[in-house]
Scaffold this active site. Structure first.
Site, PDB file in Angstrom:
ATOM      1  N   HIS A  90       0.537  -1.419   0.156  1.00  0.00           N
ATOM      2  CA  HIS A  90      -0.651  -0.195   0.414  1.00  0.00           C
ATOM      3  C   HIS A  90       1.097   1.297   0.223  1.00  0.00           C
ATOM      4  CE1 HIS A  90      -2.972   2.523   1.531  1.00  0.00           C
ATOM      5  NE2 HIS A  90      -3.447   2.197   0.310  1.00  0.00           N
ATOM      6  N   CYS A  91       1.464   1.047   1.137  1.00  0.00           N
ATOM      7  CA  CYS A  91       3.020   2.771   0.658  1.00  0.00           C
ATOM      8  C   CYS A  91       3.335   2.741  -1.109  1.00  0.00           C
ATOM      9  CB  CYS A  91       4.218   1.989   1.615  1.00  0.00           C
ATOM     10  SG  CYS A  91       3.525   1.730   3.135  1.00  0.00           S
ATOM     11  N   LEU A  92       3.482   1.634  -1.786  1.00  0.00           N
ATOM     12  CA  LEU A  92       4.229   1.872  -2.540  1.00  0.00           C
ATOM     13  C   LEU A  92       2.950   2.797  -3.715  1.00  0.00           C
ATOM     14  CD1 LEU A  92       5.775  -1.569  -2.753  1.00  0.00           C
ATOM     15  CD2 LEU A  92       7.053   0.790  -3.575  1.00  0.00           C
TER      16      LEU A  92
END
Length: 357
Positions: A341-343
């Site tokens: 999700h961070c990417l």
């Protein structure tokens, strides 16, 4: 454009149809010391799974990285017709945070471009601060520069979670913390809520407490609790009382059980397990199953070679029965202190072009 005028503004839920997913090719050796090559192959698997579902817009630093990315993606089996490369410098690959937050205002796509300062922890953020405007221009979205007290608001996409109907979930540690990594000194809780209302259409802001150990973002919500339905939240829990995350996660769970959505309905809480502590060179990594990414027709879930991987996948399959739920190996990616999700940053499909999705 510095702000959204009066009108129907809405931050879509992640499960709504996407036009594309925006990513940035990994290049920072300092984020993944000794692991960059392995991370690129794991990243390519993420792209492969996405490219089978939706278009991928991939930022690369330069022509050399573009050639390298094409080779790795081709060998990994990604659909080349579904991946578009953009020459755009970045400091890091965490596009959830450096990229814009897309909203609809009166059914038109807008990109809310927060100020980015590398979570107040790192010195190299100058290239990442330009990412929001680049993505806004490339996507055709109207550029929005959110201001409060005469300054552009510092915020990251990982700190906010939307149910698509006006309820935003966030944390006090991240947005209200008085630590030296504070985003917007001087902005009170009510002022932050006004920002979320003015620029994301939030009518109901729900505050959790602290984040998990090892999280260098000071408490991003996307490693803690995620909407999996309009009033349904999947939240990570720790059952080992000796674990340093136990107390904070129990407090977040207690808060969630007392929260209500924008209609006044109690939230339904789904408990997600946590993997066993994941360490590298004496540092605990913020490994969390809550860092999943919802794509068109699929949910991609970070896995960690852990006994709880299967349980997390089973629970999320029950939450998303109409989507394929797939695990993506993220032990190497987690070294950079984030996972799937961070990417990724989703670009929602314009309403007039959306089907039932």
């Amino acid at each position: 454009m510095s702000e959204l005028a009066d009108g129907a503004t809405r931050m879509p839920a992640e499960w709504e149809p996407h036009e594309a997913t925006w990513l940035a090719y990994p290049h920072s050796g300092s984020d993944w010391p000794g692991k960059l090559s392995a991370v690129r192959w794991a990243f390519a698997e993420f792209v492969r799974l996405l490219s089978g579902r939706e278009r991928v817009q991939l930022l690369v630093r330069d022509a050399r990285d573009a050639e390298r990315a094409r080779s790795v993606l081709r060998r990994s089996g990604a659909d080349p017709d579904q991946v578009e490369l953009h020459l755009a410098p970045t400091d890091r690959s965490w596009l959830r945070d450096s990229g814009p937050t897309f909203v609809f205002r009166n059914r038109q796509l807008h990109a809310v471009c927060w100020a980015f300062n590398a979570w107040g922890r790192y010195d190299n953020w100058q290239a990442d601060r330009s990412v929001g405007r680049y993505v806004a221009n490339s996507s055709g979205a109207a550029f929005v520069e959110p201001k409060a007290n005469g300054r552009i608001v510092v915020m990251e996409g990982g700190s906010i979670e939307s149910n698509g109907r006006g309820t935003i979930l966030t944390t006090e540690q991240c947005l209200l913390g008085n630590q030296r990594h504070a985003r917007n000194p001087g902005l009170s809780r009510s002022a932050i809520e006004r920002v979320l209302g003015d620029f994301l259409g939030a009518t109901n802001v729900l505050w959790l407490g602290r984040g998990i150990a090892g999280d260098d973002t000071s408490g991003h919500v996307d490693t803690l609790a995620r909407f999996v339905g309009r009033n349904r939240v999947a939240a990570i829990v720790e059952t080992d009382r000796r674990d340093e995350n136990y107390a904070a996660l129990q407090e977040n769970l207690r808060r969630l059980r007392g929260m209500r959505d924008e209609r006044g309905r109690a939230l339904e809480i789904v408990e997600l397990p946590t993997p066993r502590p994941l360490w590298f060179d004496g540092y605990r990594l913020p490994a969390s199953y809550a860092n999943f990414y919802v794509a068109n027709g699929a949910v991609l879930v970070p896995t960690f070679n852990d006994a709880n991987d299967a349980a997390a996948l089973r629970i999320l399959r029950e939450c998303f029965p109409d989507r394929e739920v797939r695990g993506v190996h993220c032990v190497d990616i987690a070294l950079g202190l984030g996972t799937l999700h961070c990417l990724a940053q989703q670009q929602p499909r314009a309403p007039e072009r959306s089907g039932d999705g």
